[in-house]
Write an enzyme that holds these catalytic residues in place. Structure first.
Site, mmCIF file in Angstrom:
data_model
loop_
_atom_site.group_PDB
_atom_site.id
_atom_site.type_symbol
_atom_site.label_atom_id
_atom_site.label_comp_id
_atom_site.label_asym_id
_atom_site.label_seq_id
_atom_site.Cartn_x
_atom_site.Cartn_y
_atom_site.Cartn_z
ATOM 1 C CB SER A 139 3.525 -3.595 3.479
ATOM 2 O OG SER A 139 4.331 -2.554 2.961
ATOM 3 C CE1 TYR A 152 0.828 -4.001 -1.380
ATOM 4 C CE2 TYR A 152 2.335 -2.785 0.031
ATOM 5 C CZ TYR A 152 1.947 -3.964 -0.567
ATOM 6 O OH TYR A 152 2.678 -5.111 -0.339
ATOM 7 C CE LYS A 156 0.194 -6.092 1.712
ATOM 8 N NZ LYS A 156 0.073 -7.573 1.661
#
Length: 247
Positions: A139, A152, A156
């Site tokens: 991401s 998140y 990543k």
């Protein structure tokens, strides 16, 4: 004959938007695609459409991953490629507000799960002795700080390091590893947050191309990185973000 003819590629998260688009891209180009999800039901329609083979396992269970991937080898399947596409978005929270149990789950799925797939898939690929390639779906949140993305983004960033170390360790076996780092694709997982006008407008104002990516715009570069056209590319994190991280 497609450029993936005779090559078996496992795509995790095939029940999601990017995963399903990747299955379609690879199937059109001749790959023998294994579409993996937590349950067969999530990929049944996709497999009927594309001719992909379904596979179910739980990304949070090492035993489930090992049994599924080793089972392919016992059935005479020589795995050539892997797309680690499965992901969990978690929460939108600051470091001081984060729910650590959510953080743990995001890490478990996005980083630990991808590592476990890599662990067992790489053994099968080395056994087959035909080289191969991994593409991990990371991401833009691993490359720049995004508000509310402590869980998140951290997961990543860990995935990007898994990519680099995989490239380093497996290169001697002719196996490459790369990441793609997309901006937001308006899947159901992302729309609940990024679709809010007060979030969407300011964010797109900062993006040179000024729009969200489509699922096919992520699947295309994934297929490229798997292909022989990318035969000398390994260990990179490729932003697919409309120029956002170039700011």
């Amino acid at each position: 004959m497609g450029d993936f003819e005779g090559r078996t590629v496992l795509v995790t998260g095939a029940g999601g938007g990017i995963g399903a688009a990747t299955v379609r891209h690879l199937a059109r180009r001749g790959a023998d695609v294994i579409a993996a999800a937590r349950s067969i039901d999530k990929v049944a329609e996709l497999c009927e459409e594309t001719g992909a083979r379904p596979l179910a396992f739980d990304l949070e269970s090492e035993d489930s991953i090992r049994e599924a991937i080793e089972g392919l080898g016992s059935e005479g399947v020589d795995l050539w490629g892997v797309v680690n596409c499965a992901g969990f978005g978690g929460e939108i929270a600051t470091p001081q507000e984060t729910d650590i149990s959510v953080f743990d789950k995001v890490i478990s799925v996005n980083a630990r799960g991808a590592l476990l797939v890599t662990k067992y898939a790489s053994r099968e690929m080395i056994r087959a002795g035909k080289g191969g390639a991994f593409v991990n779906v990371s991401s833009q949140a691993s490359l720049v700080a995004l508000t509310g993305h402590i869980s998140y983004g951290s997961s990543k960033a860990a995935l990007d390091n898994i990519t680099r170390v995989t490239a380093l360790e497996l290169g001697a076996h002719g196996i490459r590893a790369n990441s793609v780092n997309p901006t937001v694709v308006m899947t159901p997982m992302s729309a609940w947050y990024w679709g809010r006008p007060e979030i969407e407008g300011p964010f797109l104002d900062q993006m040179p191309l000024g729009r969200w990516a489509t699922e096919d715009e992520i699947a295309g570069p994934i297929a490229f990185l798997l292909s022989d056209d990318a035969a000398m590319i390994s260990g990179v994190s490729l932003p697919i973000d409309g120029g956002y991280t170039s700011r």
